[in-house]
Design an enzyme around this catalytic site. Structure first.
Site, PDB file in Angstrom:
ATOM      1  N   LYS A   1     -24.051 -95.090 -51.734  1.00 18.18           N
ATOM      2  CA  LYS A   1     -25.375 -94.651 -52.159  1.00 18.18           C
ATOM      3  C   LYS A   1     -25.793 -95.419 -53.418  1.00 18.18           C
ATOM      4  O   LYS A   1     -24.945 -95.839 -54.213  1.00 18.18           O
ATOM      5  CB  LYS A   1     -25.394 -93.140 -52.416  1.00 18.18           C
TER       6      LYS A   1
ATOM      7  N   LYS B   1     -15.431 -76.492 -55.300  1.00 19.34           N
ATOM      8  CA  LYS B   1     -16.629 -76.292 -54.496  1.00 19.34           C
ATOM      9  C   LYS B   1     -16.436 -77.026 -53.183  1.00 19.34           C
ATOM     10  O   LYS B   1     -16.090 -78.215 -53.173  1.00 19.34           O
ATOM     11  CB  LYS B   1     -17.879 -76.805 -55.201  1.00 19.34           C
TER      12      LYS B   1
ATOM     13  N   GLY C   1     -25.131 -89.254 -63.336  1.00 24.23           N
ATOM     14  CA  GLY C   1     -24.698 -87.889 -63.041  1.00 24.23           C
ATOM     15  C   GLY C   1     -24.149 -87.797 -61.629  1.00 24.23           C
ATOM     16  O   GLY C   1     -24.894 -87.576 -60.674  1.00 24.23           O
TER      17      GLY C   1
ATOM     18  N   ARG D   1     -27.063 -76.632 -61.805  1.00 26.53           N
ATOM     19  CA  ARG D   1     -26.126 -77.380 -62.654  1.00 26.53           C
ATOM     20  C   ARG D   1     -26.449 -78.873 -62.646  1.00 26.53           C
ATOM     21  O   ARG D   1     -26.259 -79.569 -63.640  1.00 26.53           O
ATOM     22  CB  ARG D   1     -24.681 -77.097 -62.274  1.00 26.53           C
TER      23      ARG D   1
END
Length: 320
Positions: free
Chosen positions: A226, A67, A291, A110
């Site tokens: 982050k 991707k 995640g 997703r």
């Protein structure tokens, strides 16, 4: 090469199909039948954008590809969402490109499916209250997927910009749940499951906020620097990740590792819980799923979309 346009994705991929694809990918990763390639993600020095590549190979599903895309924080002025991406699939037998698939909606589906899988396997059994930290574009997908994975009775929400909380309220109403906007200390104390989905570069949910049996799906941190969670909160929880290597380098757990509060071997793969090789929650009071978003997830949902598009005759064939 087949092309499946972004405009056609909504009519092809359902949240339920995304959940099944992502759950299967977690299991394949745990069984070492699929692996991700190293992530490239960089600030390009233009429009404050982050751009990169996530790829991998699933030997069980024979999905090979990547991707390409990232995060453009000023896209509102163009009438576009901030996350922009395209998935490219390749024939693993020959290396030829086989498909290009719009990746924007697929990314949202997703990502939501990944947190929903974590909720299915790690949420306290009597969980009733869902807490949402973040009210951006992906928050609605997260709430819908969570509600399909577990029967919640109420949603609490917080966002750095309170004027955006209408999205959470509207989504909760759509799925038939009452919604209340609260401060983070109350959200942490009352929510049994918490989903954080922001672009924060500093801790929002603190250790002292979280009380009682809780599962946290930390879904916003996918870049070095982050951060959404207090490292002290991470240090007292049982930890799971989509991929451990990503978690400690670009994911939420990077900060606790860097501060020496946890070791990498304290983190387990969520896929091992899916396969039954890890007991999961056990007696832990707090569990956290990091995640980070892995390329294999993108490939799984894109490959499923291609098959659906072929069956419906809406995939465009292009010579390359």
């Amino acid at each position: 090469m087949l092309v499946v346009a972004e405009k056609d994705i909504a009519g092809l991929m359902t949240p339920e199909a995304a959940f099944e694809a992502i759950e299967a990918v977690f299991a394949s990763m745990a069984r070492r039948k699929a692996y991700n390639f190293p992530v490239v993600r960089e600030a390009i020095g233009h429009e404050d954008a982050l751009y990169g590549f996530k790829g991998g190979f699933d030997g069980a599903g024979l999905a090979l590809g990547l991707k390409a895309g990232g995060y453009w924080p000023h896209n509102q002025k163009h009438g576009l969402i901030n996350h922009q991406s395209t998935v490219f699939l390749f024939d693993p037998d020959t290396g030829r490109v086989s498909a290009a698939v719009g990746g924007n909606l697929l990314t949202a589906l997703r990502t939501a499916a990944a947190s929903a899988v974590s909720i299915k396997y790690l949420a306290p059994k009597d969980a009733k209250v869902l807490g949402m930290i973040g009210a951006g574009h992906q928050s609605a997908f997260q709430m819908r997927a969570a509600a399909k994975a577990h029967a919640f009775e109420k949603v609490l929400g917080w966002n750095p910009h309170p004027e955006m909380l209408g999205r959470l309220k509207a989504t909760a109403a759509e799925i038939g749940l009452p919604f209340e906007a609260v401060e983070l200390d109350r959200l942490g104390a009352e929510a049994d499951v918490i989903i954080s989905i922001t672009s924060s570069f500093g801790p929002l949910l603190l250790s002292e906020h979280v009380k009682g049996p809780t599962h946290i799906a930390a879904m916003g941190t996918d870049t070095k620097g982050k951060q959404e969670l207090d490292p002290a909160l991470v240090a007292r929880a049982r930890l799971f990740a989509d991929e451990i290597a990503q978690s400690v380098t670009i994911g939420e757990f990077q900060h606790a590792v860097a501060q020496g509060l946890i070791a990498q071997d304290a983190i387990a793969e969520l896929g091992a819980v899916v396969t039954g090789d890890n007991p999961g929650r056990g007696e832990a009071e707090v569990t956290i799923f990091d995640g980070t978003g892995v390329g294999l997830q993108d490939l799984a949902v894109a490959a499923a979309v291609v098959e659906l598009a072929k069956a419906k005759g809406i995939a465009t064939s292009v010579e390359v």
